[in-house]
Design an enzyme around this catalytic site. Structure first.
Site, short mmCIF file in Angstrom:
data_model
loop_
_atom_site.label_atom_id
_atom_site.label_comp_id
_atom_site.label_asym_id
_atom_site.label_seq_id
_atom_site.Cartn_x
_atom_site.Cartn_y
_atom_site.Cartn_z
N ASN A 159 -8.37 -2.80 -3.52
CA ASN A 159 -9.71 -2.52 -3.07
C ASN A 159 -9.97 -0.94 -3.41
O ASN A 159 -11.17 -0.53 -3.56
CB ASN A 159 -10.18 -2.93 -1.86
CG ASN A 159 -9.50 -2.53 -0.77
OD1 ASN A 159 -7.94 -2.24 -0.61
ND2 ASN A 159 -9.94 -1.78 0.34
N HIS A 160 -8.89 0.13 -3.13
CA HIS A 160 -9.23 1.25 -3.13
C HIS A 160 -9.12 1.84 -4.65
O HIS A 160 -9.53 3.04 -4.87
CB HIS A 160 -8.26 2.03 -2.49
CG HIS A 160 -8.61 2.06 -0.73
ND1 HIS A 160 -9.04 3.41 -0.44
CD2 HIS A 160 -8.28 1.19 -0.16
CE1 HIS A 160 -9.23 2.69 0.95
NE2 HIS A 160 -8.82 1.77 1.16
N HIS B 137 -3.34 -7.90 -4.04
CA HIS B 137 -3.49 -7.01 -3.14
C HIS B 137 -4.11 -7.46 -1.64
O HIS B 137 -3.23 -7.16 -0.68
CB HIS B 137 -4.31 -5.81 -3.50
CG HIS B 137 -4.66 -4.85 -2.46
ND1 HIS B 137 -3.65 -3.96 -2.33
CD2 HIS B 137 -5.48 -4.72 -1.57
CE1 HIS B 137 -4.25 -3.19 -1.28
NE2 HIS B 137 -5.16 -3.50 -0.91
N ASP C 197 0.95 -1.21 0.05
CA ASP C 197 0.11 0.16 -0.14
C ASP C 197 0.86 1.13 0.23
O ASP C 197 2.01 1.24 0.63
CB ASP C 197 -0.95 0.06 1.25
CG ASP C 197 -1.90 -1.11 1.18
OD1 ASP C 197 -1.53 -2.22 1.01
OD2 ASP C 197 -2.94 -0.79 1.52
N HIS D 154 -2.53 -4.62 2.03
CA HIS D 154 -3.83 -4.52 2.48
C HIS D 154 -3.90 -4.21 3.95
O HIS D 154 -5.12 -3.66 4.38
CB HIS D 154 -4.82 -5.73 1.81
CG HIS D 154 -6.23 -5.64 2.16
ND1 HIS D 154 -6.85 -4.45 1.68
CD2 HIS D 154 -7.19 -6.59 2.68
CE1 HIS D 154 -8.02 -4.56 1.88
NE2 HIS D 154 -8.32 -5.80 2.41
N ASP E 148 -3.51 -0.04 -4.01
CA ASP E 148 -4.05 1.10 -2.84
C ASP E 148 -2.99 2.31 -3.08
O ASP E 148 -1.96 2.57 -2.11
CB ASP E 148 -3.95 0.28 -1.54
CG ASP E 148 -5.28 -0.12 -1.13
OD1 ASP E 148 -5.96 -0.55 -1.98
OD2 ASP E 148 -5.49 -0.47 -0.02
#
Length: 594
Positions: A383-384, A442, A318, A544, A351
């Protein structure tokens, strides 16, 4: 008197970064002279911090090792990497003030004189940087010494990696007709056409031609090597009756268009750096980003959803809008600050945005690197990287990526930039496998519910969809075809799942409920065993989750969590990067401040 001593002590203080700059930029003899008398905070072998005054530089080593007097004589041997970036703590100063050295005659005057010397050195180095920076191509990194001393990272650790060595590339080296000139102090000072170097050589020889013995009759030429620019193919140069200058001139003529074509990318990278430093950015920044996204989509759409990549490679977790850490790591890892000179690949696990104020700059910078070296830089989706998350201003407030875009551009343009970048995110792969042995995503591994294990086959399907949004309402998902539903669940697992806690309940296949949300999964040791064994993998790399040191190893060292942003939302955590190469996995940690 005690207050005066403390003030003088602080005035003569230098940080680890300052020492590193001096070590890189000053001649070694000058460095040894100037560090004498400065005060430092350092980590001892007993893992406690002390305050001390530098007595000298160790004569046995040439790496800047310090001999420090912490009050009981010059008997502390301190590596530069063990000097702290943080100022002294009150209790450490009080301990130092109780030592014999603090009672020595004229100490305050000596400390004040040292402080003036420090100020003079900083001003001189700062002035020299300003003089040279205009000669550096936009996007080039500064501050990388020829030895690339990693004084601000912890010593790497090693984990054995059983893998089959890849055969060496059979491609011939490509000639780039511009030389990177390195100044005497080890810093890049710009590119110069090879013809200038050849002309100087010819004039020194007093000859209009040079001996061509040993020169290949044909020259393969691709000025960007792994770059995105259109290939010029292979052309032949006849050695007979040609001078070296003639051949170089021909190479340069062929490359002029390509060399100019990458300038806009480097300019855009420099704008990102300027924005992070608080400088004014180009008024057409938004327009340039739109063009960048169009080019990036074209490149990313040609990649499969599941990548196969090779070592050596650096793997990032991230980033979350932390441009300072991203730029720090890239400065250290890029050879001479140039992706084209660096033999290592780069894999980013997603991310890039939200929860940090420079998500836009991080994304643009990475997409520029992707365009400059599409076979060397790989970006996965986290996920972002989906609008239902990075557009959730209610959840993330001012640290939402959508809010960031709206605040950096006029209202409509900010909305367009946000929408356009999310279209690029839709094209990102979700999986990468390193050397056929290390599975990277991720979040984690896709769920398994028994029967034939066809998870990898589904991921490798040419019809695997690229979803505009990763998560949708159940009523929307219910209307999708079964194959699309299975693919969506798989992408959710790959971007959202986490390792299960040891005490958490899991099903017969090793998967459990994830408290992050309804329908999300965790994976336990049994799930890891089954996935690795059935696919011939040795490790799982994921991101993550924030980790205090930037890295966490679990499940018998088979699952490695990588988090590459420090001081995440004020938590004072470290940042980590993993290097895979030469049959090993090495962990690199940028320690938390203080």
């Amino acid at each position: 008197m005690e207050a005066q001593l403390e003030e003088a002590l602080n005035s003569a203080w230098v940080s680890r970064d300052v020492l590193d700059t001096w070590l890189c930029r000053l001649p070694y003899d000058v460095y040894k002279k100037n560090v004498q008398g400065v005060t430092v905070r350092f980590l001892t072998a007993d893992v406690v911090y002390k305050v001390g005054r530098v007595h000298a530089v160790s004569p046995q080593q040439g790496d800047g090792t310090l001999i420090v007097d912490a009050g009981l004589g010059a008997n502390e041997v301190v590596l530069p990497k063990n000097v702290s970036n943080s100022l002294f703590k009150k209790n450490e100063v009080r301990t130092w003030l109780a030592t014999p050295i603090s009672k020595s005659k004229g100490l305050i005057d000596k400390l004040k004189a040292t402080a003036e010397n420090i100020k003079e050195i900083k001003e001189r180095i700062g002035s020299s940087k300003k003089e040279r920076i205009t000669d550096t191509p936009p996007g080039s990194a500064r501050g990388v010494s020829s030895s690339a001393r990693p004084h601000t990272v912890a010593a790497p650790t090693k984990t054995n990696l059983a893998t089959t060595a890849k055969p060496a590339s059979t491609n011939n080296p490509k000639l780039f007709p511009r030389a990177l000139i390195i100044a005497a102090d080890g810093y890049p000072s710009g590119h110069v056409p090879v013809s200038e170097i050849v002309n100087k050589a010819l004039s020194k020889n007093g000859s209009s031609s040079m001996d061509l013995t040993g020169l290949s009759a044909s020259a393969s030429f691709s000025p960007l090597g792994r770059g995105v620019m259109p290939s010029l193919g292979v052309f032949s140069v006849s050695a007979e009756g040609s001078t070296t200058a003639d051949i170089v001139s021909m190479l340069e003529r062929e490359s002029q268009g390509v060399c100019g074509a990458e300038k806009w990318i480097r300019d855009l990278m420099q704008i990102c750096v300027d924005s992070w430093k608080g400088n004014d950015v180009a008024k057409d920044f938004g327009t340039r980003i739109m063009h960048l996204c169009s080019e990036a989509q074209r490149v990313l759409q040609q990649e499969p959803i599941a990548l196969k990549v090779s070592s050596p490679i650096c793997v990032f977790g991230d980033i979350h809008g932390n441009f300072a850490d991203l730029y720090y790591f890239m400065q250290k890892l890029l050879v001479f600050g140039e992706i084209s000179y660096t033999g290592t690949g780069f894999l980013f696990l997603g991310d890039y945005v939200d929860r940090g104020v420079y998500g836009l700059e991080c994304t643009v910078y990475l997409l520029c690197l992707k365009l400059l070296a599409p076979k060397q830089v790989f970006l996965l989706r986290g996920n972002h990287e989906s609008p239902e998350v990075n557009g959730d201003i209610k959840q993330y407030g001012e640290l939402s990526f959508k809010h960031e875009c709206q605040s950096k551009f006029p209202a409509r343009e900010g909305e367009q930039v946000w929408e356009t970048i999310n279209k690029v995110f839709q094209c990102l792969p979700v999986v990468a496998v390193i050397d056929g042995k290390i599975f990277c995503a991720h979040g984690g591994i896709p769920r398994y519910e028994g029967g034939d294990d066809d998870r990898l086959q589904i991921l490798q399907s040419s019809t695997f969809p690229r979803f505009a949004t990763i998560q949708v309402q159940p009523s929307v998902a219910a209307q999708e075809a079964p194959f699309v539903q299975a693919c969506r669940r798989m992408v959710e697992d790959l971007t959202w799942s986490d390792p299960a806690d040891r005490s958490a309940p899991v099903d017969s296949n090793g998967f459990g409920h994830n408290p992050r949300g309804v329908g999300l999964k965790t994976f336990g040791s049994k799930a890891v065993d089954q996935f690795l064994d059935s696919n011939g993998f040795t490790h799982i790399f994921r991101a993550h989750q924030e980790k205090s040191s930037g890295l966490r190893i679990c499940d018998n060292a088979r699952v490695i969590t990588i988090f590459s942003t420090s001081d995440y939302i004020g938590h004072q955590n470290g940042a980590g990067v993993v290097f895979v190469g030469h049959g090993s996995i090495r962990l690199v940690i940028k320690e938390a401040a203080g």
